[in-house]
Design a protein around this motif. Structure first.
Motif, mmCIF file in Angstrom:
data_model
loop_
_atom_site.group_PDB
_atom_site.id
_atom_site.type_symbol
_atom_site.label_atom_id
_atom_site.label_comp_id
_atom_site.label_asym_id
_atom_site.label_seq_id
_atom_site.Cartn_x
_atom_site.Cartn_y
_atom_site.Cartn_z
ATOM 1 N N MET A 1 30.837 26.793 41.594
ATOM 2 C CA MET A 1 31.098 27.883 42.540
ATOM 3 C C MET A 1 29.816 28.511 43.070
ATOM 4 S SD MET A 1 34.512 29.977 41.481
ATOM 5 C CE MET A 1 33.659 31.498 41.796
ATOM 6 N N ARG A 2 28.686 28.124 42.501
ATOM 7 C CA ARG A 2 27.441 28.587 43.080
ATOM 8 C C ARG A 2 27.330 28.144 44.537
ATOM 9 N NH1 ARG A 2 22.721 26.804 39.203
ATOM 10 N NH2 ARG A 2 24.224 25.287 38.436
ATOM 11 N N LEU A 3 28.054 27.050 44.870
ATOM 12 C CA LEU A 3 28.019 26.512 46.224
ATOM 13 C C LEU A 3 28.611 27.471 47.240
ATOM 14 C CD1 LEU A 3 29.304 22.921 45.352
ATOM 15 C CD2 LEU A 3 26.961 23.519 45.982
ATOM 16 N N ASN A 4 29.614 28.243 46.827
ATOM 17 C CA ASN A 4 30.356 29.055 47.804
ATOM 18 C C ASN A 4 30.538 30.500 47.372
ATOM 19 O OD1 ASN A 4 32.274 28.060 45.741
ATOM 20 N ND2 ASN A 4 33.811 29.095 46.955
ATOM 21 N N GLN A 5 29.667 30.992 46.472
ATOM 22 C CA GLN A 5 29.916 32.315 45.902
ATOM 23 C C GLN A 5 29.724 33.461 46.894
ATOM 24 O OE1 GLN A 5 27.242 33.200 42.674
ATOM 25 N NE2 GLN A 5 25.496 32.225 43.675
ATOM 26 N N ASN A 6 29.084 33.202 48.031
ATOM 27 C CA ASN A 6 28.905 34.252 49.042
ATOM 28 C C ASN A 6 29.510 33.870 50.380
ATOM 29 O OD1 ASN A 6 27.399 36.088 47.402
ATOM 30 N ND2 ASN A 6 25.645 34.717 47.592
ATOM 31 N N ILE A 7 30.563 33.025 50.346
ATOM 32 C CA ILE A 7 31.151 32.511 51.578
ATOM 33 C C ILE A 7 32.627 32.879 51.675
ATOM 34 C CG2 ILE A 7 31.803 30.391 52.801
ATOM 35 C CD1 ILE A 7 29.248 29.132 51.683
ATOM 36 N N LEU A 8 33.050 33.330 52.836
ATOM 37 C CA LEU A 8 34.448 33.579 53.164
ATOM 38 C C LEU A 8 34.820 32.665 54.325
ATOM 39 C CD1 LEU A 8 36.246 36.979 53.667
ATOM 40 C CD2 LEU A 8 36.199 35.337 55.547
ATOM 41 N N LEU A 9 35.978 31.996 54.213
ATOM 42 C CA LEU A 9 36.482 31.150 55.287
ATOM 43 C C LEU A 9 37.753 31.776 55.844
ATOM 44 C CD1 LEU A 9 36.010 27.595 53.684
ATOM 45 C CD2 LEU A 9 34.444 28.834 55.204
ATOM 46 N N LEU A 10 37.742 32.045 57.120
ATOM 47 C CA LEU A 10 38.840 32.753 57.778
ATOM 48 C C LEU A 10 39.669 31.782 58.604
ATOM 49 C CD1 LEU A 10 40.212 35.429 58.610
ATOM 50 C CD2 LEU A 10 38.497 35.619 60.418
ATOM 51 N N GLY A 11 40.963 31.694 58.280
ATOM 52 C CA GLY A 11 41.879 30.853 59.028
ATOM 53 C C GLY A 11 42.936 31.682 59.723
ATOM 54 N N LYS A 12 44.011 31.027 60.154
ATOM 55 C CA LYS A 12 45.100 31.720 60.831
ATOM 56 C C LYS A 12 46.075 32.335 59.836
ATOM 57 C CE LYS A 12 45.030 28.815 64.987
ATOM 58 N NZ LYS A 12 45.800 27.843 65.815
ATOM 59 N N LYS A 13 46.483 31.526 58.848
ATOM 60 C CA LYS A 13 47.468 31.985 57.865
ATOM 61 C C LYS A 13 46.829 32.437 56.560
ATOM 62 C CE LYS A 13 51.162 28.974 59.595
ATOM 63 N NZ LYS A 13 52.154 27.924 59.235
ATOM 64 N N VAL A 14 45.675 31.857 56.241
ATOM 65 C CA VAL A 14 45.038 32.155 54.956
ATOM 66 C C VAL A 14 43.570 32.503 55.156
ATOM 67 C CG1 VAL A 14 46.616 30.611 53.736
ATOM 68 C CG2 VAL A 14 44.369 29.747 54.445
#
Length: 220
Positions: A1-14
């Motif tokens: 999870m060090r790969l994505n610990q400061n990342i948010l991905l914004l979609g349409k439903k989720v």
């Protein structure tokens, strides 16, 4: 999870956010379900063990874990706490030392009222898009219990093909090789996805400009 610990991905439903200590209590409640334990081949853990697992996952360099949030709830004003928006989780395991281009993908939509609404499909598409564009992945595998037909059908609709069956583990393995055409299709399916910085405990409101099964499957 060090790969994505400061990342948010914004979609349409989720919305996909890193798995933090804030999410552990709700996750722990989910995993008391015998149905989810069976579908994810998991053993029940104590709350203390769940916190320890979250911490170990956060330090892990070969695992990419996101909590799946209900985007409609997340966008509400004033912004509710993330725990109340949680729908499930989606994971990538990068554990094949012989093939760093391969990721094993899992998704679980744990909240009953979030199933059958396309959350799992969008979460998987977003995770694969992230894996292809940010992690250099070109192959995905999903290992799913043989009786979990809704999840098998979902992955098949996403172009995965069955490549193996294990009678010992009572699971099937599905695989997708991302050719040039598959990559183009995947990026078209997720062209709306936005990547934003994420900070645990942020109190900023969730203002989004211009945004408009049972589905649990595979292991934890």
């Amino acid at each position: 999870m060090r790969l994505n610990q400061n990342i948010l991905l914004l979609g349409k439903k989720v919305v996909l956010v890193p798995y933090t200590s804030e999410h552990v209590p709700r996750y722990h409640e989910w995993m008391k379900s015998e149905e989810l334990q069976r579908l994810t081949a998991s053993e029940p853990l104590s709350l203390e063990q769940e916190y320890a697992m979250q911490q170990s996952w956060q330090e892990d360099a070969d695992k990419c874990t996101f909590i799946v949030l209900d985007a409609e709830k997340w966008r509400a004003q004033p912004g509710p706490p993330e725990e109340s928006c949680m729908a499930g989780d989606v994971n990538l395991f990068l554990t094949d030392l012989g093939d760093p281009s391969l990721g094993e993908i899992e998704v679980m939509i744990a909240e009953p009222n979030c199933r059958g609404r396309g959350f799992g499909t969008e979460a998987v598409l977003m995770m694969m898009s992230y894996g292809v564009t940010k992690l250099g992945l070109t192959k995905f595998e999903a290992k799913i219990g043989q009786r979990n037909e809704p999840s098998i059908r979902m992955f098949q609709k996403l172009h995965f093909k069955q490549v193996a069956v294990s009678s010992i583990f009572q699971e099937v393995t599905l695989r997708l090789t991302v050719s040039r055409l598959e990559r183009q299709w995947l990026l078209e399916q997720t062209s709306y996805m936005e990547e934003r910085p994420y900070r645990d405990g942020s109190s900023e409101p969730h203002c989004v400009s211009g945004s408009t099964r049972p589905e649990p499957c595979t292991g934890r």
